[in-house]
Design an enzyme around this catalytic site. Structure first.
Site, PDB file in Angstrom:
ATOM      1  N   GLY A  41      -0.999 -16.281  -6.509  1.00  6.94           N
ATOM      2  CA  GLY A  41      -0.075 -15.125  -6.183  1.00  6.94           C
ATOM      3  C   GLY A  41       0.975 -15.647  -5.320  1.00  6.94           C
ATOM      4  O   GLY A  41       0.536 -16.503  -4.015  1.00  6.94           O
ATOM      5  N   GLY A  43       3.482 -13.040  -4.259  1.00  8.62           N
ATOM      6  CA  GLY A  43       3.982 -12.095  -3.444  1.00  8.62           C
ATOM      7  C   GLY A  43       4.181 -12.421  -2.218  1.00  8.62           C
ATOM      8  O   GLY A  43       4.072 -13.413  -1.587  1.00  8.62           O
ATOM      9  N   ALA A  45       2.094 -11.442   0.198  1.00 11.11           N
ATOM     10  CA  ALA A  45       0.878 -12.053   0.948  1.00 11.11           C
ATOM     11  C   ALA A  45       0.663 -13.491   0.572  1.00 11.11           C
ATOM     12  O   ALA A  45       0.597 -14.227   1.326  1.00 11.11           O
ATOM     13  CB  ALA A  45      -0.337 -11.202   0.307  1.00 11.11           C
ATOM     14  N   GLY A  46       0.755 -13.653  -0.954  1.00 13.67           N
ATOM     15  CA  GLY A  46       0.607 -15.082  -1.406  1.00 13.67           C
ATOM     16  C   GLY A  46       1.507 -16.177  -0.636  1.00 13.67           C
ATOM     17  O   GLY A  46       1.403 -17.345  -0.291  1.00 13.67           O
ATOM     18  N   ARG A 338       2.299  10.602   1.184  1.00 18.33           N
ATOM     19  CA  ARG A 338       2.528  10.841  -0.207  1.00 18.33           C
ATOM     20  C   ARG A 338       1.359  11.720  -1.027  1.00 18.33           C
ATOM     21  O   ARG A 338       1.641  12.199  -1.749  1.00 18.33           O
ATOM     22  CB  ARG A 338       2.391   9.179  -0.768  1.00 18.33           C
ATOM     23  CG  ARG A 338       3.563   8.517  -0.303  1.00 18.33           C
ATOM     24  CD  ARG A 338       3.330   7.152  -0.470  1.00 18.33           C
ATOM     25  NE  ARG A 338       4.579   6.437  -0.040  1.00 18.33           N
ATOM     26  CZ  ARG A 338       4.776   5.270  -0.096  1.00 18.33           C
ATOM     27  NH1 ARG A 338       3.947   4.262  -0.636  1.00 18.33           N
ATOM     28  NH2 ARG A 338       5.833   4.556   0.403  1.00 18.33           N
ATOM     29  N   HIS A 430       1.569   4.270  -8.158  1.00 16.12           N
ATOM     30  CA  HIS A 430       2.385   3.428  -7.233  1.00 16.12           C
ATOM     31  C   HIS A 430       1.683   2.361  -6.599  1.00 16.12           C
ATOM     32  O   HIS A 430       2.143   1.211  -6.843  1.00 16.12           O
ATOM     33  CB  HIS A 430       2.994   4.373  -6.263  1.00 16.12           C
ATOM     34  CG  HIS A 430       3.976   3.696  -5.345  1.00 16.12           C
ATOM     35  ND1 HIS A 430       5.103   3.080  -6.018  1.00 16.12           N
ATOM     36  CD2 HIS A 430       3.948   3.369  -4.207  1.00 16.12           C
ATOM     37  CE1 HIS A 430       5.736   2.310  -4.806  1.00 16.12           C
ATOM     38  NE2 HIS A 430       5.100   2.606  -3.701  1.00 16.12           N
ATOM     39  N   GLU A 454      -2.199  -6.487  -1.563  1.00 21.55           N
ATOM     40  CA  GLU A 454      -2.784  -5.399  -2.376  1.00 21.55           C
ATOM     41  C   GLU A 454      -3.904  -5.616  -3.085  1.00 21.55           C
ATOM     42  O   GLU A 454      -4.539  -4.767  -3.481  1.00 21.55           O
ATOM     43  CB  GLU A 454      -1.558  -5.170  -2.985  1.00 21.55           C
ATOM     44  CG  GLU A 454      -1.741  -3.520  -3.587  1.00 21.55           C
ATOM     45  CD  GLU A 454      -0.636  -3.050  -4.651  1.00 21.55           C
ATOM     46  OE1 GLU A 454       0.587  -3.177  -4.389  1.00 21.55           O
ATOM     47  OE2 GLU A 454      -1.066  -2.239  -5.289  1.00 21.55           O
ATOM     48  N   ARG A 464      -2.341   5.189   1.294  1.00 24.20           N
ATOM     49  CA  ARG A 464      -1.541   4.140   2.230  1.00 24.20           C
ATOM     50  C   ARG A 464      -0.290   4.850   2.598  1.00 24.20           C
ATOM     51  O   ARG A 464       0.446   5.520   1.829  1.00 24.20           O
ATOM     52  CB  ARG A 464      -1.178   2.838   1.263  1.00 24.20           C
ATOM     53  CG  ARG A 464      -0.259   2.186   2.111  1.00 24.20           C
ATOM     54  CD  ARG A 464       0.233   0.895   1.482  1.00 24.20           C
ATOM     55  NE  ARG A 464       0.902   1.136   0.122  1.00 24.20           N
ATOM     56  CZ  ARG A 464       1.980   1.376   0.222  1.00 24.20           C
ATOM     57  NH1 ARG A 464       3.153   1.168   1.184  1.00 24.20           N
ATOM     58  NH2 ARG A 464       2.888   1.100  -0.990  1.00 24.20           N
TER      59      ARG A 464
HETATM   60  C1  LIG Z   1       8.574  -0.013  -6.522  1.00 26.40           C
HETATM   61  C2  LIG Z   1       7.891  -0.160  -5.535  1.00 26.40           C
HETATM   62  C3  LIG Z   1       8.600  -0.183  -4.161  1.00 26.40           C
HETATM   63  C4  LIG Z   1       7.741  -0.393  -3.219  1.00 26.40           C
HETATM   64  N1  LIG Z   1       8.212  -0.263  -1.884  1.00 26.40           N
HETATM   65  C5  LIG Z   1       7.516  -0.535  -0.871  1.00 26.40           C
HETATM   66  C6  LIG Z   1       8.092  -0.347   0.479  1.00 26.40           C
HETATM   67  O1  LIG Z   1       9.211  -0.053   0.604  1.00 26.40           O
HETATM   68  N2  LIG Z   1       7.397  -0.950   1.504  1.00 26.40           N
HETATM   69  C7  LIG Z   1       5.921  -1.257   1.378  1.00 26.40           C
HETATM   70  O2  LIG Z   1       5.575  -1.498   2.483  1.00 26.40           O
HETATM   71  N3  LIG Z   1       5.490  -1.421   0.269  1.00 26.40           N
HETATM   72  C8  LIG Z   1       6.056  -1.054  -0.825  1.00 26.40           C
HETATM   73  N4  LIG Z   1       5.449  -1.058  -2.251  1.00 26.40           N
HETATM   74  C9  LIG Z   1       4.037  -1.671  -2.365  1.00 26.40           C
HETATM   75  C10 LIG Z   1       4.310  -3.340  -2.160  1.00 26.40           C
HETATM   76  O3  LIG Z   1       5.677  -3.962  -2.686  1.00 26.40           O
HETATM   77  C11 LIG Z   1       3.228  -4.091  -2.830  1.00 26.40           C
HETATM   78  O4  LIG Z   1       2.191  -3.442  -2.384  1.00 26.40           O
HETATM   79  C12 LIG Z   1       3.314  -5.557  -2.142  1.00 26.40           C
HETATM   80  O5  LIG Z   1       4.611  -6.123  -2.436  1.00 26.40           O
HETATM   81  C13 LIG Z   1       2.137  -6.206  -2.846  1.00 26.40           C
HETATM   82  O6  LIG Z   1       2.448  -7.470  -2.560  1.00 26.40           O
HETATM   83  P1  LIG Z   1       1.378  -8.691  -2.982  1.00 26.40           P
HETATM   84  O7  LIG Z   1       1.789 -10.040  -2.095  1.00 26.40           O
HETATM   85  O8  LIG Z   1      -0.017  -8.384  -2.422  1.00 26.40           O
HETATM   86  O9  LIG Z   1       1.368  -8.866  -4.485  1.00 26.40           O
HETATM   87  P2  LIG Z   1       2.462  -8.976  -5.539  1.00 26.40           P
HETATM   88  O10 LIG Z   1       4.083  -8.737  -4.714  1.00 26.40           O
HETATM   89  O11 LIG Z   1       2.138  -8.122  -6.618  1.00 26.40           O
HETATM   90  O12 LIG Z   1       2.299 -10.296  -5.981  1.00 26.40           O
HETATM   91  C14 LIG Z   1       1.234 -10.797  -7.014  1.00 26.40           C
HETATM   92  C15 LIG Z   1       1.264 -12.254  -7.262  1.00 26.40           C
HETATM   93  O13 LIG Z   1       0.393 -12.643  -7.907  1.00 26.40           O
HETATM   94  C16 LIG Z   1       0.612 -13.453  -9.063  1.00 26.40           C
HETATM   95  N5  LIG Z   1      -0.717 -13.177 -10.141  1.00 26.40           N
HETATM   96  C17 LIG Z   1      -1.152 -12.017 -10.369  1.00 26.40           C
HETATM   97  N6  LIG Z   1      -2.110 -12.296 -11.327  1.00 26.40           N
HETATM   98  C18 LIG Z   1      -2.245 -13.662 -11.381  1.00 26.40           C
HETATM   99  C19 LIG Z   1      -2.851 -14.606 -12.205  1.00 26.40           C
HETATM  100  N7  LIG Z   1      -4.009 -13.981 -12.920  1.00 26.40           N
HETATM  101  N8  LIG Z   1      -2.576 -15.794 -12.261  1.00 26.40           N
HETATM  102  C20 LIG Z   1      -1.536 -16.122 -11.596  1.00 26.40           C
HETATM  103  N9  LIG Z   1      -0.748 -15.636 -10.623  1.00 26.40           N
HETATM  104  C21 LIG Z   1      -1.092 -14.158 -10.574  1.00 26.40           C
HETATM  105  C22 LIG Z   1       1.927 -12.997  -9.458  1.00 26.40           C
HETATM  106  O14 LIG Z   1       2.566 -14.036 -10.350  1.00 26.40           O
HETATM  107  C23 LIG Z   1       2.567 -12.590  -8.178  1.00 26.40           C
HETATM  108  O15 LIG Z   1       3.071 -13.653  -7.696  1.00 26.40           O
HETATM  109  C24 LIG Z   1       6.260  -0.828  -3.252  1.00 26.40           C
HETATM  110  C25 LIG Z   1       5.809  -0.848  -4.462  1.00 26.40           C
HETATM  111  C26 LIG Z   1       6.373  -0.586  -5.717  1.00 26.40           C
HETATM  112  C27 LIG Z   1       5.753  -0.461  -7.104  1.00 26.40           C
END
Ligand SMILES: Cc1cc2nc3c(=O)[nH]c(=O)nc-3n(C[C@H](O)[C@H](O)[C@H](O)COP(=O)(O)OP(=O)(O)OC[C@H]3O[C@@H](n4cnc5c(N)ncnc54)[C@H](O)[C@@H]3O)c2cc1C
Length: 667
Positions: A41, A43, A45-46, A338, A430, A454, A464
């Site tokens: 990942g 995102g 976090a990753g 929310r 969401h 997440e 949240r």
């Molecule tokens: C429209 C929207 C607006 C938001 N706005 C806000 C905000 O303003 N403030 C806030 O705090 N939060 C907000 N959130 C929530 C927040 O964006 C997410 O919770 C957060 O970005 C998640 O980050 P993450 O790094 O955990 O995962 P993600 O950003 O979802 O990244 C997941 C990663 O995992 C990879 N991946 C997944 N499965 C696999 C697999 N099997 N093999 C290889 N790679 C894989 C993907 O390629 C990606 O790189 C919002 C959410 C949405 C939907």
């Protein structure tokens, strides 16, 4: 079976993290160079974890299924990121952020983790500013803040309506530096298909190259899952189309407990569903609730006239509008959390006051804010405060500067000008608070397998608060995991490189290949989306904004039957040795079809209402969520036992030592 040991350190809340960090076993720089870490990942976090681990000296291999880390779902985040900096001098503090988050989560999160989150929140802002993230600034040059739901202070840092994108660009730059140094090897367009365990420890993953179809083996001393949330189990959600549960689900099937799967966040301000053929829902950021007022007409005849187009919302007199959040929750008004705002919208729409054709929409209105800002500007500029046309123009300019890109997005999708007429909004799926169970070190119940962002369940309880997901993802990635991972790795420094030439890798690879083969050889007639949509409908109707025993029991049966039908009748065109989007989707929907059942089982088991989990059987006379602290102050951690219906429940009892557990009230 691994024990549910959350490894929470001793001491007062404010001592725990500091003491823990100084007691953690360390790995010397020379030994770090011998240790491989896999991060799934990119995102927030990753990406932040990969960059920091590489900076510390570990050899990192990072995977994402997009063509670039920059396209991770995190870029969708609009509104902002919280931190207890108290720049506004409004009384914010670590304790207040901690308190708001535990209360916002309806007292179903782990106290010690949330306190740590609040403590490191301020470091995140410093780190991101140092990376050049262009946070909004006020006139004097200080970082600006706005408010999000469930709090009475302004602690949300933002970069226009693109906070996630800007933060990800910061983390991505840090990653790129390490890619350049050879410390991160980046695998774009690679999907993790399974986790490999050797002697009970996570030692690698099997991936599929999504472009060539090639199956690959990758080994490491630890595996970090940062694969995001699973809101797309509902088919329609605000999540990116590719967001899925598969990486989390694969590790669940290998022994990682899955916590609180039914804790889902339904966001109140999304563009309403417009028809049967829609595949995506769009969020209108919560930041809009800073200035927008939410209402429906008071009179049923007005509702009917609006629906038939005989009346415009702007023609409804002030006294005929029901600002129902301000009416029901005078203290927090439009800025209630929310879950509360979503349920209140549903209540009005269920009562027949919805303002669009489907009856599932309420208004988010900026007219009052435009007038207020316009008058202020006229005053500042010494212009005529009674000139209505001028006031509107000046007010719109302020609103455009604050939320312009969101307004533009709304206009493009709905084809109505939100500066002139109120927006229509309705709640939509969401975010998922549930996820992989982790201990205080963010390790899952599989030794050597971690989950961050997440993908884990850790900090948000049953609901949240806005702008807290980015905070948690970056806290995990920049400041928590890089410390805690050493504790485990210090025992692994003599292990040496992990071979991928082992029976465990053989077996895992074979399982992956067999499943892919079974999909492409299936003689079915229904598309993958056919099943995903059907699953989504069951989830929304029976496990959505409100849940009851009868519906949940039906959902469990229906999902199981749908899953059986899926394996018999799904049609996946093409082959496994090529770019095949349908095949990739089939694997993800297969996992959603299992998760969906566990989700409903979890919701059935938890007969209380808390946060976003609203059991109709457990509500106050005013229709508010009614918790049952005596029987449910625990995290539900499910252990996989062959199929979702057989999953075994483990309970992590939640102890609140420094916070008084109260009925949540925003009145
Ligand atoms: C429209 C929207 C607006 C938001 N706005 C806000 C905000 O303003 N403030 C806030 O705090 N939060 C907000 N959130 C929530 C927040 O964006 C997410 O919770 C957060 O970005 C998640 O980050 P993450 O790094 O955990 O995962 P993600 O950003 O979802 O990244 C997941 C990663 O995992 C990879 N991946 C997944 N499965 C696999 C697999 N099997 N093999 C290889 N790679 C894989 C993907 O390629 C990606 O790189 C919002 C959410 C949405 C939907």
């Amino acid at each position: 079976m691994a024990k549910l040991d959350s490894k929470i350190p001793q001491g007062s809340l404010s001592e725990k993290w500091t003491n823990h960090k100084s007691n953690i076993n360390l790995v010397s720089p020379a030994n770090k160079r011998m240790i491989d870490v896999i991060v799934v990942g990119t995102g927030l976090a990753g990406a932040s974890a990969s960059a920091t681990l590489a900076e510390l000296g570990y050899n990192v291999k990072t995977f994402c299924f997009q063509d670039s880390p920059r396209r991770a779902h995190s870029i969708a985040a609009q509104g902002g990121i919280n931190a207890a900096k108290n720049y506004q001098g409004d009384g914010d503090s670590t304790h207040r952020l901690f308190y708001d988050t535990v209360k916002g989560g309806d007292y179903r999160s782990r106290e010690s983790n949330v306190y740590r989150l609040a403590e490191v929140s301020t470091n995140i802002i410093d780190q991101c500013v140092a990376q050049g993230v262009p946070f909004a600034r006020d006139y004097g040059g200080l970082l600006d803040n706005r408010s999000f739901g469930g709090v009475l202070v302004s602690r949300t840092f933002y970069a226009k309506g693109q906070t996630g994108q800007q933060l990800l660009l910061g983390a991505y730059s840090a990653m790129n530096r390490q890619i350049g140094r050879g410390k991160i090897k980046m695998y774009n367009r690679h999907e993790m298909m399974d986790l490999v365990l050797v002697d009970g420890k996570a030692r690698g993953i099997i991936t599929r190259n999504l472009v060539s179809g090639e199956i690959e083996r990758h080994s490491a001393h630890v595996v970090v899952i940062a694969s995001g949330g699973y809101g797309n189990v509902f088919f329609l959600s605000t999540n990116a189309m590719g967001s899925n549960v598969s990486a989390s689900w694969k590790i669940h099937k290998r022994g990682a407990h899955f916590a609180n799967p039914c804790f889902t966040q339904i966001h109140p301000t999304c563009i309403p569903v417009s028809g049967e053929h829609q595949s995506k829902l769009t969020l209108m950021s919560e930041s809009l609730r800073n200035d927008g007022r939410i209402w429906v007409p008071k009179k049923m005849e007005d509702v009917k006239a609006i629906r038939t187009g005989q009346l415009q919302p702007t023609e409804i007199a002030e006294e005929d509008r029901d600002y129902y959040l301000e009416r029901r929750y005078p203290a927090f008004g439009n800025l209630v959390p929310r879950d509360v705002a979503s349920r209140a919208a549903k209540e009005r729409c269920d009562a027949g006051y919805g303002v669009n054709k489907t009856g599932e929409a309420v208004y988010l209105d900026f007219a009052a804010a435009i007038t207020r800002y316009g008058k202020e500007q006229a005053h500042v500029k010494g212009l005529d405060e009674n000139d209505a046309v001028l006031i509107k123009k000046l007010g719109q300019e302020v609103v455009r500067a604050k939320y312009g890109n969101l307004f533009q997005m709304y206009e493009k999708i709905v084809d109505q000008d939100p500066y002139e007429t109120p927006m229509m909004i309705y709640p939509a799926v969401h975010y998922t608070m549930g996820g992989v169970w982790v201990d205080y070190n963010l390790m899952t119940s599989i030794p050597g397998c971690y989950a961050i962002g997440e993908a884990n369940f850790s900090d948000h309880g049953a609901n949240r608060l806005g702008a807290s997901a980015l905070m948690q993802g970056l806290a995990d990635g920049y400041f928590v995991l890089p410390y805690t991972i050493g504790d485990y790795l210090s025992d692994d420094i003599r292990t040496g490189p992990i071979s991928t030439d082992s029976p465990e890798f053989d077996a895992a690879e074979k399982e992956v290949k067999d499943q892919l083969k079974a999909f492409v050889n299936n003689e079915g007639t229904n598309s993958v989306d056919y099943y995903h949509k059907k699953l989504g409908k069951i989830m929304w109707d029976k496990c959505g904004m409100s849940r009851n025993e009868k519906g949940l029991k039906e959902a469990i049966k229906e999902i199981k039957a749908l899953r059986e039908d899926f394996y018999k009748n799904v049609n996946v065109p093409g082959t496994a040795d090529e770019f095949n989007e349908q095949l990739a989707k089939a694997g993800r929907v297969a996992d959603f079809l299992e998760l969906g059942e566990l989700f409903a089982k979890d919701a059935l088991e938890r007969t209380e209402s808390c946060g976003g989990h609203f059991r109709e059987e457990s509500q106050t006379p005013e229709g508010e969520a009614l918790r049952d602290d005596k029987n449910f102050t625990f995290v539900s951690a499910w252990e996989y036992k062959g199929e979702p219906s057989k999953a075994q429940l483990h309970k992590e009892v939640l102890k609140y030592e420094e916070i008084e557990v109260k009925t949540r009230s925003y009145k």
